[in-house]
Design a protein around this motif. Structure first.
Motif, PDB file in Angstrom:
ATOM      1  N   ALA A 171     -12.502 -14.268 -10.812  1.00 27.39           N
ATOM      2  CA  ALA A 171     -11.305 -13.763 -11.496  1.00 27.39           C
ATOM      3  C   ALA A 171     -11.020 -12.323 -11.093  1.00 27.39           C
ATOM      4  CB  ALA A 171     -11.485 -13.876 -13.012  1.00 27.39           C
ATOM      5  N   LEU A 172     -12.062 -11.521 -11.005  1.00 30.89           N
ATOM      6  CA  LEU A 172     -11.905 -10.118 -10.607  1.00 30.89           C
ATOM      7  C   LEU A 172     -11.407 -10.020  -9.166  1.00 30.89           C
ATOM      8  CD1 LEU A 172     -12.285  -7.098 -11.144  1.00 30.89           C
ATOM      9  CD2 LEU A 172     -14.678  -7.359 -10.432  1.00 30.89           C
ATOM     10  N   PHE A 173     -11.976 -10.824  -8.283  1.00 28.07           N
ATOM     11  CA  PHE A 173     -11.549 -10.815  -6.879  1.00 28.07           C
ATOM     12  C   PHE A 173     -10.062 -11.147  -6.757  1.00 28.07           C
ATOM     13  CE2 PHE A 173     -10.796 -13.276  -2.956  1.00 28.07           C
ATOM     14  CZ  PHE A 173     -11.017 -12.267  -2.025  1.00 28.07           C
ATOM     15  N   LEU A 174      -9.618 -12.176  -7.453  1.00 33.11           N
ATOM     16  CA  LEU A 174      -8.212 -12.582  -7.380  1.00 33.11           C
ATOM     17  C   LEU A 174      -7.292 -11.518  -7.957  1.00 33.11           C
ATOM     18  CD1 LEU A 174      -8.572 -16.360  -8.313  1.00 33.11           C
ATOM     19  CD2 LEU A 174      -8.035 -15.390  -6.070  1.00 33.11           C
ATOM     20  N   GLU A 175      -7.711 -10.879  -9.016  1.00 33.85           N
ATOM     21  CA  GLU A 175      -6.898  -9.805  -9.598  1.00 33.85           C
ATOM     22  C   GLU A 175      -6.770  -8.644  -8.626  1.00 33.85           C
ATOM     23  OE1 GLU A 175      -4.594  -8.087 -12.719  1.00 33.85           O
ATOM     24  OE2 GLU A 175      -5.342 -10.124 -12.367  1.00 33.85           O
ATOM     25  N   MET A 176      -7.866  -8.258  -8.006  1.00 35.00           N
ATOM     26  CA  MET A 176      -7.842  -7.184  -7.018  1.00 35.00           C
ATOM     27  C   MET A 176      -6.966  -7.549  -5.823  1.00 35.00           C
ATOM     28  SD  MET A 176     -11.924  -6.273  -7.047  1.00 35.00           S
ATOM     29  CE  MET A 176     -11.848  -5.176  -5.626  1.00 35.00           C
ATOM     30  N   LEU A 177      -7.030  -8.801  -5.429  1.00 33.35           N
ATOM     31  CA  LEU A 177      -6.298  -9.261  -4.244  1.00 33.35           C
ATOM     32  C   LEU A 177      -4.799  -9.329  -4.467  1.00 33.35           C
ATOM     33  CD1 LEU A 177      -6.532 -10.613  -1.350  1.00 33.35           C
ATOM     34  CD2 LEU A 177      -6.525 -12.802  -2.588  1.00 33.35           C
ATOM     35  N   ILE A 178      -4.392  -9.867  -5.621  1.00 28.36           N
ATOM     36  CA  ILE A 178      -3.003 -10.265  -5.800  1.00 28.36           C
ATOM     37  C   ILE A 178      -2.171  -9.299  -6.632  1.00 28.36           C
ATOM     38  CG2 ILE A 178      -1.550 -12.053  -6.856  1.00 28.36           C
ATOM     39  CD1 ILE A 178      -3.780 -14.061  -6.112  1.00 28.36           C
ATOM     40  N   ALA A 179      -2.746  -8.713  -7.670  1.00 26.73           N
ATOM     41  CA  ALA A 179      -1.947  -8.033  -8.691  1.00 26.73           C
ATOM     42  C   ALA A 179      -1.024  -6.953  -8.141  1.00 26.73           C
ATOM     43  CB  ALA A 179      -2.867  -7.449  -9.761  1.00 26.73           C
ATOM     44  N   GLU A 180      -1.561  -6.001  -7.403  1.00 26.72           N
ATOM     45  CA  GLU A 180      -0.733  -4.871  -6.957  1.00 26.72           C
ATOM     46  C   GLU A 180       0.396  -5.292  -6.012  1.00 26.72           C
ATOM     47  OE1 GLU A 180      -1.050  -0.491  -4.814  1.00 26.72           O
ATOM     48  OE2 GLU A 180      -2.657  -1.956  -4.563  1.00 26.72           O
ATOM     49  N   PRO A 181       0.105  -6.017  -4.919  1.00 31.23           N
ATOM     50  CA  PRO A 181       1.218  -6.384  -4.030  1.00 31.23           C
ATOM     51  C   PRO A 181       2.241  -7.295  -4.693  1.00 31.23           C
ATOM     52  CG  PRO A 181      -0.825  -7.458  -3.353  1.00 31.23           C
ATOM     53  CD  PRO A 181      -1.196  -6.434  -4.367  1.00 31.23           C
ATOM     54  N   PHE A 187       9.115  -6.108  -8.347  1.00 33.78           N
ATOM     55  CA  PHE A 187      10.068  -5.045  -8.665  1.00 33.78           C
ATOM     56  C   PHE A 187      10.776  -4.495  -7.421  1.00 33.78           C
ATOM     57  CE2 PHE A 187       7.177  -4.943 -12.341  1.00 33.78           C
ATOM     58  CZ  PHE A 187       8.106  -5.041 -13.367  1.00 33.78           C
ATOM     59  N   GLY A 188      10.549  -5.132  -6.273  1.00 34.17           N
ATOM     60  CA  GLY A 188      11.241  -4.733  -5.056  1.00 34.17           C
ATOM     61  C   GLY A 188      10.820  -3.395  -4.500  1.00 34.17           C
ATOM     62  N   ILE A 189       9.557  -2.999  -4.728  1.00 32.45           N
ATOM     63  CA  ILE A 189       9.110  -1.685  -4.264  1.00 32.45           C
ATOM     64  C   ILE A 189       7.934  -1.798  -3.290  1.00 32.45           C
ATOM     65  CG2 ILE A 189       9.922  -0.449  -6.314  1.00 32.45           C
ATOM     66  CD1 ILE A 189       7.053  -0.509  -7.394  1.00 32.45           C
ATOM     67  N   LEU A 190       7.721  -2.981  -2.732  1.00 35.98           N
ATOM     68  CA  LEU A 190       6.653  -3.139  -1.751  1.00 35.98           C
ATOM     69  C   LEU A 190       7.063  -2.450  -0.452  1.00 35.98           C
ATOM     70  CD1 LEU A 190       3.878  -4.554  -1.308  1.00 35.98           C
ATOM     71  CD2 LEU A 190       5.145  -6.408  -0.219  1.00 35.98           C
ATOM     72  N   GLU A 191       6.199  -1.608   0.082  1.00 33.38           N
ATOM     73  CA  GLU A 191       6.516  -0.858   1.287  1.00 33.38           C
ATOM     74  C   GLU A 191       6.805  -1.794   2.458  1.00 33.38           C
ATOM     75  OE1 GLU A 191       3.812  -0.661  -0.482  1.00 33.38           O
ATOM     76  OE2 GLU A 191       3.560   1.367  -1.291  1.00 33.38           O
ATOM     77  N   THR A 192       7.786  -1.435   3.269  1.00 25.76           N
ATOM     78  CA  THR A 192       8.163  -2.287   4.399  1.00 25.76           C
ATOM     79  C   THR A 192       7.059  -2.352   5.448  1.00 25.76           C
ATOM     80  OG1 THR A 192       9.270  -0.391   5.423  1.00 25.76           O
ATOM     81  CG2 THR A 192      10.634  -1.874   4.104  1.00 25.76           C
ATOM     82  N   ASP A 193       6.217  -1.317   5.513  1.00 24.63           N
ATOM     83  CA  ASP A 193       5.130  -1.309   6.488  1.00 24.63           C
ATOM     84  C   ASP A 193       3.792  -1.704   5.859  1.00 24.63           C
ATOM     85  OD1 ASP A 193       4.834   0.937   4.911  1.00 24.63           O
ATOM     86  OD2 ASP A 193       4.379   2.302   6.580  1.00 24.63           O
ATOM     87  N   TRP A 194       3.841  -2.354   4.697  1.00 27.05           N
ATOM     88  CA  TRP A 194       2.614  -2.766   4.005  1.00 27.05           C
ATOM     89  C   TRP A 194       1.807  -3.696   4.899  1.00 27.05           C
ATOM     90  CZ3 TRP A 194       1.196  -7.655   1.695  1.00 27.05           C
ATOM     91  CH2 TRP A 194       0.042  -7.587   0.889  1.00 27.05           C
ATOM     92  N   ASP A 195       0.510  -3.431   5.009  1.00 31.50           N
ATOM     93  CA  ASP A 195      -0.387  -4.177   5.884  1.00 31.50           C
ATOM     94  C   ASP A 195      -1.249  -5.121   5.055  1.00 31.50           C
ATOM     95  OD1 ASP A 195      -2.359  -5.078   7.645  1.00 31.50           O
ATOM     96  OD2 ASP A 195      -2.456  -3.173   8.728  1.00 31.50           O
ATOM     97  N   ALA A 196      -0.887  -6.398   5.066  1.00 35.99           N
ATOM     98  CA  ALA A 196      -1.601  -7.378   4.250  1.00 35.99           C
ATOM     99  C   ALA A 196      -3.056  -7.511   4.670  1.00 35.99           C
ATOM    100  CB  ALA A 196      -0.906  -8.731   4.325  1.00 35.99           C
ATOM    101  N   ARG A 197      -3.315  -7.519   5.966  1.00 34.75           N
ATOM    102  CA  ARG A 197      -4.689  -7.656   6.461  1.00 34.75           C
ATOM    103  C   ARG A 197      -5.552  -6.486   5.992  1.00 34.75           C
ATOM    104  NH1 ARG A 197      -8.522 -11.063   9.247  1.00 34.75           N
ATOM    105  NH2 ARG A 197     -10.167  -9.640   9.909  1.00 34.75           N
TER     106      ARG A 197
END
Length: 217
Positions: A171-181, A187-197
């Protein structure tokens, strides 16, 4: 997920194929409507038209709209789990490399525009249909969490986790992985140069070794 078409199929004339294939088509079309219009506006009648079946056919399979939505979410989750479990050489990777591969695959799914729309719909409908929100949580995220917990269990020697810790750790891993991005995309504020990897690698690093912990050799 099945693509939408501009021509409305005839009601009562399901697509050719096996019963399972016709039901999968129904669930795909239902999910498209739920994502696009929200739970309240996506009526059984609209879903029937989109899927090319009668409302009677839908009610023969699902007792109400909530059950239909849960089935459509369950199908989506089942597909995602199958794809993650099908990652090449997954069982031969180290726990770190396996979590990175799983994280990239899952994050790619979650960050798709239609899934962001679905999450936005869920947030908007949560107050009006709290029972539906709870059911979706237990149908979708819970199953993904169980899959990650099972993966951690298979790599117990590398993680040093106890049996009681696999589920909360997943549960902690998934929260860390998904929540912020996901929240930024919502809210449409994800940076255009965001690096998923880079995000996935950092999450796995912190999850396994901590901010000041040891780094892999």
């Amino acid at each position: 997920m099945a693509a939408e078409t501009t021509n409305k199929p005839k009601v009562g004339r399901p697509k050719a194929g096996t019963e399972a294939e016709r039901n999968d088509h129904l669930l795909d079309q239902a999910l498209v409507l739920f994502m696009r219009e929200g739970y309240a506006a996506a009526s059984i009648a609209k879903i029937a038209v989109a899927a090319g079946v009668s409302t009677r056919t839908i009610y023969e399979r699902y007792k109400n709209k909530a059950e239909l939505m849960l089935a459509s979410v369950d199908r989506l989750v089942e597909t995602d789990i199958s794809e993650m479990q099908g990652i090449e050489n997954l069982e031969h990777l180290s726990c770190r490399d396996g979590l990175i591969a799983l994280g990239e695959k899952l994050l790619g799914k979650v960050m798709q525009p239609d899934m962001i729309s679905f999450y936005r719909m869920g947030v908007a409908e949560a107050c009006r249909f709290p029972e539906l929100s709870d059911l979706i949580k237990n149908t979708g995220p819970k199953r993904i969490q169980e899959m990650i917990a099972a993966y951690l269990h298979r790599h117990a020697a590398e993680t040093a986790l106890s049996v009681a810790e696999f589920e909360p750790a997943a549960a902690l891993f998934l929260e860390m992985l998904i929540a912020e991005p996901r929240n930024k995309a919502l809210f449409g504020i994800l940076e255009t140069d965001w690096d998923a990897r880079a995000h996935v690698e950092f999450v796995v690093q912190v999850f396994l070794y901590g901010i000041a912990g040891r780094r892999p050799s």
